[in-house]
Design an enzyme around this catalytic site. Structure first.
Site, PDB file in Angstrom:
ATOM      1  N   GLU A   1       0.828  -1.216   0.000  1.00 11.48           N
ATOM      2  CA  GLU A   1       0.000   0.000   0.000  1.00 11.48           C
ATOM      3  C   GLU A   1       0.856   1.257   0.000  1.00 11.48           C
ATOM      4  O   GLU A   1       0.813   2.074   0.926  1.00 11.48           O
ATOM      5  CB  GLU A   1      -0.954  -0.003   1.196  1.00 11.48           C
TER       6      GLU A   1
ATOM      7  N   GLU B   1      -5.477  -8.388  -1.142  1.00 10.06           N
ATOM      8  CA  GLU B   1      -6.184  -8.230   0.129  1.00 10.06           C
ATOM      9  C   GLU B   1      -7.647  -7.948  -0.157  1.00 10.06           C
ATOM     10  O   GLU B   1      -7.958  -7.099  -1.004  1.00 10.06           O
ATOM     11  CB  GLU B   1      -5.654  -7.036   0.939  1.00 10.06           C
TER      12      GLU B   1
HETATM   13  C1  BGP Z   1      -4.509  -2.882   4.870  1.00 16.31           C
HETATM   14  C2  BGP Z   1      -3.198  -3.415   5.293  1.00 16.31           C
HETATM   15  C3  BGP Z   1      -3.209  -4.607   6.138  1.00 16.31           C
HETATM   16  C4  BGP Z   1      -4.484  -4.902   6.882  1.00 16.31           C
HETATM   17  C5  BGP Z   1      -5.743  -4.488   6.183  1.00 16.31           C
HETATM   18  C6  BGP Z   1      -6.988  -4.513   7.031  1.00 16.31           C
HETATM   19  O1  BGP Z   1      -4.446  -1.507   4.999  1.00 16.31           O
HETATM   20  O2  BGP Z   1      -2.343  -3.656   4.217  1.00 16.31           O
HETATM   21  O3  BGP Z   1      -2.057  -4.613   6.903  1.00 16.31           O
HETATM   22  O4  BGP Z   1      -4.437  -4.773   8.206  1.00 16.31           O
HETATM   23  O5  BGP Z   1      -5.641  -3.242   5.583  1.00 16.31           O
HETATM   24  O6  BGP Z   1      -7.037  -3.385   7.822  1.00 16.31           O
HETATM   25  P1  BGP Z   1      -7.338  -3.415   9.368  1.00 16.31           P
HETATM   26  O7  BGP Z   1      -6.350  -4.367   9.946  1.00 16.31           O
HETATM   27  O8  BGP Z   1      -7.145  -2.038   9.819  1.00 16.31           O
HETATM   28  O9  BGP Z   1      -8.727  -3.890   9.509  1.00 16.31           O
END
Ligand code: BGP
Length: 475
Positions: A179, A372
């Site tokens: 990201e 993701e």
């Molecule tokens: C993205 C990241 C992850 C992950 C995901 C879910 O921003 O790459 O590391 O955590 O989001 O977000 P969260 O954990 O805040 O629910």
């Protein structure tokens, strides 16, 4: 069949959110270790509240996380049982170079990932490796100021050279920065930067962006030289912006917001800075700190594929008078009145995934990889740790359907799909354990209590079936 035969189904994690063992194996301290749970978390992640070491009175979830450092064999066996074709994980930079600026890497750290990759291959799982997922050795922050310093490019080059060399034949798919656009929103988390009072935010962040972009291109170059089979991608926190209405002003606002996101990928994929950015830099008196051969490196070493995270679409409105805001991955936006949201206010929009895929594919004409996607939700396990997580299944089913349409109907070229957090892990935005994404439940709460026992949720067998049928059986 819509998906390729070798479609890479799997799940994704990040070192700092699952490994724990923060001080084992000669690992050095990293920015991600000192981002606490609780209401100050985002202040620290954004670099507004300087926290360069552990402080009294705070809980730091990354220290132990779900202790995958010691449980990885068990966890990978479960991924294997689900039929994973790929497992996305990240390297803890400070495991390999504890301070970040050493000449020689730390063998214990290298060995840890080597064993882990070998374990994946036992089950026919292809590792997909994020070189840095938010982490940066603390010493590089205190000594050099993180990515605002050009020297970071050399440290990163040393890191990737070691990784590509050591893991040649074990790893083929790589992502340079997770990201990458988070740098503009959470600079401490994304780039090890806490802004000083006298500093101009815009100048510092876009200088850091240039350094990361050049470092990413170097990684592509080095990776291809060491092994021409390597496939190296960029990674965007995606989710297209929709105009709030068909008022031309709203439509134009959406174009501008999308530019802000595409900016990084435009450079990584096309090899040069887009005009809309150059014009803005001119207006802001920002001069890109080009060094001798940066232009050429950027131009000649573009990425092989575009990977992205997708949780929700976003909305743009020119006049922010009477609208509600909503939270979302990395940064929020105007609330979309047509969508439902998760318990954390992230809007749920499966068609938005298809829209985002079309936008990215039209723009870059390179294969995509969804690395993701998932639903963070509160789970209620029974006494055996079993969770009836139909809500998670429903979310994933609808998103997989939309991605299938993008491939089958729209002709988008897609390499694979990894759900976020196939095993429950620490949330990046909140530091909670109770925001769960997994097919595998982990007995651990928001304050570090629990046995760390792993157990299968209902979605475990569902995803197994999805993979076995290459996305045909979604019931
Ligand atoms: C993205 C990241 C992850 C992950 C995901 C879910 O921003 O790459 O590391 O955590 O989001 O977000 P969260 O954990 O805040 O629910």
């Amino acid at each position: 069949m819509p998906f390729r035969k070798d479609f890479l189904w799997g799940g994704a994690t990040a070192a700092n959110q699952c490994e724990g063992a923060y001080n084992e194996g000669n690992r050095g301290l990293a920015n991600v270790d000192v981002i606490p749970h609780g209401k100050e978390r985002w202040q620290v992640a954004a670099g507004n509240r300087k926290m360069f070491d552990f402080e009294e009175g705070y809980y730091y979830p990354a220290k132990q996380a779900i202790d995958m450092y010691h449980h990885y064999k068990e966890d990978i066996a479960l991924f294997g049982e689900m039929g994973f074709k790929t497992y996305r994980l990240s390297i803890g930079w400070s495991r390999i170079f504890p301070n970040g600026d050493e000449e020689e890497p730390n063998e214990e750290g290298l060995k840890f990932y080597e064993d882990l990759f070998k374990e994946c291959h036992k089950y026919g799982i292809e590792p997909l490796v994020t070189i840095t997922h938010f982490d940066c050795p603390m010493h590089l922050i205190t000594e050099y100021g993180g990515w605002r310093n050009r020297k970071m490019i050399d440290f990163y080059k040393r890191l990737v050279t070691v990784l590509f060399t050591r893991y040649k034949g074990l790893v083929k798919y790589w992502l340079t920065f997770n990201e990458i656009n988070i740098l503009l929103h959470g600079p401490f988390m994304g780039a090890g930067i806490c802004l000083e009072e006298h500093e101009d935010r815009y100048q510092v962040l876009y200088t850091a962006a240039h350094h990361e972009l050049v470092a990413s291109a170097w990684a592509t170059k080095i990776g291809h030289e060491i092994d021409p089979n390597n496939m190296i991608g960029c990674m965007l926190a995606a989710g297209s912006y929709y105009p709030y209405s068909c008022r031309p002003e709203d439509v134009f606002e959406a174009i501008k917001d999308n530019h802000m996101n595409y900016f990084f990928i435009d450079v990584q994929s096309r090899g040069y800075y887009p005009n809309y950015a150059l014009k803005e830099f001119e207006r802001k008196n920002f001069e890109i700190p080009f060094s001798e051969n940066d232009r050429e490196i950027l131009k000649e070493h573009t990425v092989d594929f575009i990977s992205f995270s997708y949780y929700a679409s976003r909305v743009s409105k020119a006049k922010l008078d009477d609208v509600e805001e909503t939270s979302g991955n990395v940064f929020g936006s105007v609330k979309n009145p047509y969508l439902q949201a998760s318990e954390w206010g992230w809007q749920i929009d499966p068609l938005g995934l298809r829209i985002t895929m079309n936008d990215l594919y039209d723009r870059y004409q390179k294969p995509l990889f969804i690395v993701e996607n998932g639903l963070g939700a509160k789970d209620e396990p029974d006494e055996n740790g079993y969770v009836e997580d139909d809500y998670r299944i429903a979310y994933l089913r609808e998103h997989i359907k939309a991605m299938k349409d993008a491939v089958e109907i729209d002709g988008v070229d897609l390499l694979g799909y990894t759900t976020w957090g196939p095993i429950d892990l620490v949330s990046a935005s909140t530091g909670e354990m109770s925001k769960r994404y997994g097919f595998i439940y982990v007995d651990r709460d928001d304050f570090g209590n629990g046995t760390l026992k792993r157990s299968k949720k209902k979605s475990f067998n569902w995803y197994k079936k999805v993979i076995a049928s290459n996305g045909e059986d979604l019931d």
